[in-house]
Design a protein around this motif. Sequence first.
Motif, short mmCIF file in Angstrom:
data_model
loop_
_atom_site.label_atom_id
_atom_site.label_comp_id
_atom_site.label_asym_id
_atom_site.label_seq_id
_atom_site.Cartn_x
_atom_site.Cartn_y
_atom_site.Cartn_z
N ALA A 1 0.83 -1.21 0.00
CA ALA A 1 0.00 0.00 0.00
C ALA A 1 0.86 1.25 0.00
O ALA A 1 0.54 2.25 -0.68
CB ALA A 1 -0.93 -0.01 1.21
N PHE A 2 1.96 1.22 0.74
CA PHE A 2 2.84 2.39 0.80
C PHE A 2 3.48 2.65 -0.56
O PHE A 2 3.47 3.79 -1.06
CB PHE A 2 3.92 2.17 1.86
N GLN A 3 4.00 1.61 -1.19
CA GLN A 3 4.61 1.77 -2.50
C GLN A 3 3.58 2.17 -3.55
O GLN A 3 3.88 2.97 -4.45
CB GLN A 3 5.32 0.48 -2.91
N SER A 4 2.37 1.67 -3.44
CA SER A 4 1.31 2.05 -4.38
C SER A 4 0.97 3.52 -4.23
O SER A 4 0.73 4.22 -5.22
CB SER A 4 0.07 1.18 -4.15
N ALA A 5 0.94 4.01 -2.98
CA ALA A 5 0.65 5.43 -2.76
C ALA A 5 1.74 6.30 -3.37
O ALA A 5 1.44 7.35 -3.97
CB ALA A 5 0.52 5.71 -1.26
N LEU A 6 2.99 5.90 -3.23
CA LEU A 6 4.07 6.64 -3.88
C LEU A 6 3.88 6.65 -5.39
O LEU A 6 3.98 7.71 -6.04
CB LEU A 6 5.42 6.00 -3.54
N ALA A 7 3.60 5.49 -5.97
CA ALA A 7 3.47 5.38 -7.42
C ALA A 7 2.27 6.17 -7.94
O ALA A 7 2.36 6.86 -8.96
CB ALA A 7 3.36 3.92 -7.83
N ASP A 8 1.15 6.08 -7.24
CA ASP A 8 -0.07 6.73 -7.70
C ASP A 8 0.06 8.25 -7.72
O ASP A 8 -0.65 8.93 -8.48
CB ASP A 8 -1.26 6.35 -6.81
N HIS A 9 0.95 8.79 -6.91
CA HIS A 9 1.14 10.24 -6.85
C HIS A 9 2.49 10.68 -7.41
O HIS A 9 2.90 11.83 -7.23
CB HIS A 9 0.98 10.73 -5.41
N ALA A 10 3.17 9.76 -8.12
CA ALA A 10 4.47 10.07 -8.75
C ALA A 10 5.45 10.68 -7.75
O ALA A 10 6.18 11.62 -8.06
CB ALA A 10 4.28 11.00 -9.94
N VAL A 11 5.49 10.11 -6.56
CA VAL A 11 6.40 10.56 -5.52
C VAL A 11 7.60 9.62 -5.49
O VAL A 11 7.45 8.40 -5.49
CB VAL A 11 5.71 10.57 -4.14
N GLU A 12 8.79 10.20 -5.46
CA GLU A 12 10.02 9.42 -5.32
C GLU A 12 10.54 9.59 -3.89
O GLU A 12 10.78 10.71 -3.45
CB GLU A 12 11.08 9.88 -6.31
N LEU A 13 10.71 8.47 -3.20
CA LEU A 13 11.19 8.49 -1.82
C LEU A 13 12.21 7.36 -1.67
O LEU A 13 11.91 6.20 -1.96
CB LEU A 13 10.04 8.30 -0.84
N HIS A 14 13.42 7.71 -1.22
CA HIS A 14 14.49 6.72 -1.08
C HIS A 14 15.28 6.98 0.19
O HIS A 14 15.42 8.12 0.63
CB HIS A 14 15.44 6.78 -2.28
N ILE B 1 22.51 8.32 7.76
CA ILE B 1 21.43 7.75 6.96
C ILE B 1 20.84 8.89 6.16
O ILE B 1 20.48 9.93 6.72
CB ILE B 1 20.35 7.09 7.84
N ARG B 2 20.75 8.71 4.85
CA ARG B 2 20.24 9.76 3.97
C ARG B 2 18.88 9.39 3.42
O ARG B 2 18.57 8.23 3.22
CB ARG B 2 21.20 10.01 2.82
N GLY B 3 18.10 10.45 3.15
CA GLY B 3 16.82 10.26 2.49
C GLY B 3 16.62 11.33 1.43
O GLY B 3 17.22 12.41 1.50
N SER B 4 15.81 11.00 0.43
CA SER B 4 15.49 11.99 -0.60
C SER B 4 14.02 11.86 -0.98
O SER B 4 13.47 10.76 -0.99
CB SER B 4 16.37 11.78 -1.84
#
Length: 457
Positions: free
Chosen positions: A106-119, A127-130
């Motif tokens: 569900a989390f990955q689907s929410a990212l994909a459905d809104h074209a959000v990139e999170l890494h 620890i890095r995040g973007s």
Amino acid sequence: MRAGPAPLFDQTGSALRAGRLLFAMVTMALSLLSATAAQSQSSRITEVTSPGGIKAWLVHDTTLPLIAVEFAFLGGASQDGKDLPGLANLTASLLDEGAGGLDAHAFQSALADHAVELHFDAGRDEIRGSLRTLSENRETAFDLLRLAVTEPRFDTEAVERIRASQLAMLRRRSTEPNALANDRWFALAFPNHPYGRPVDGTLETVARISRDDIAGFAKRAIARSNLRVAVVGDISAEELGKRLDAVFGILPATATLVPVPHVEPQKIGTVDVIPLDVPQSVVVMGTGGLERRDPDFIPAFVLNHILGGSAFSSRLFKEVREARGLAYSVYSYQVALGHTGLWFAGTATKNERAGESIAIITDEFRKILKDGPSQTELDEAKSYLMGSYALRFDTSSKVAGQLLQIQLDELGIDYVDRRNALIAAVTLDDLKHVAARLATARDALVVVVGKPAGLGG
């Protein structure tokens, strides 16, 4: 490094939004470069302090509806503990594998459905995040980021899936010469120190990391006190302040980090061979260097560029590749970790010529430290290093990444403007001075992976 399934853009709407995000990122990069020509970068950087006291650096740009965020939590793999190398890396890889009420799918689907990139990923010191998002999706994007850092689930399914992926990666690395050489170099150089442990862990340690270990690490290491943030794009300082509190405000105030001692590399002047049945030997040579905040770091940076930092004009390239044809690629570079400075060189060459290559690289190190470069070499190096600096800012992601790194290195918010002047001011006398300080770099700890003739193993 993060392992696991990538977001699935399997719906037309998701694909279109992803395309819009990519187009916006490219176009924003061009607009940022244009703005740089007319206005200094640092004058465009604002230090934002949220109502709750969280700080971030912001480049506000409304040319395009895009927001890029880079952030880091100090600590990283240096906090793994001697018995659990790979803990920070596994934890980082799981932060976007389910959070709050959303499982991994569900989390990955929410990212994909809104074209959000999170890494997320882990290094030795942080620890890095973007985060990348179109402005219209900012509510969802920032909320997903909030969930990832404040309510990660660490579900059994996700932990075991990512663990399996990490173990498969480690098995591949066990026969990969460059990985073997680098891991062995750090293990030999830093025995009984956090830097001597592999960031990705080992097959044995990753296999025994528990969910409680992962959750405990996140609780200790992800906090407001060790947070650094850089943001570029279509967001005002006022809004960013509110977003910072909403995303990070409920994190613990203070991280519980184990102090990491400053350290110098050991085993300098020795050669270690890892036998591997491959046609070429991979050579890694490392020695002591300067930490990033050292006042002589910039002269050392220029000196390294002349030695081996330039792909086609360096001394190592000319001597190892052009003059003798020993290798396709040869290089040197500086590594400035949080608690040590290092200077590396490396190449890959035929087994029967590994010893010759090591001798030539060593000789070039010693020559440049003894005699220094010529004025022509210095002038050419400064011209290239100043002229190419803008390429570090040719995308919004790179801009945010550079601003984050400047914060981590504690160089000051005006460093972008000062940097080229620091390069331009370097003289031959400065290089002689820094060469004297780097006298121990005349010798190195050498690790060779392969079947090098005459080197044992």
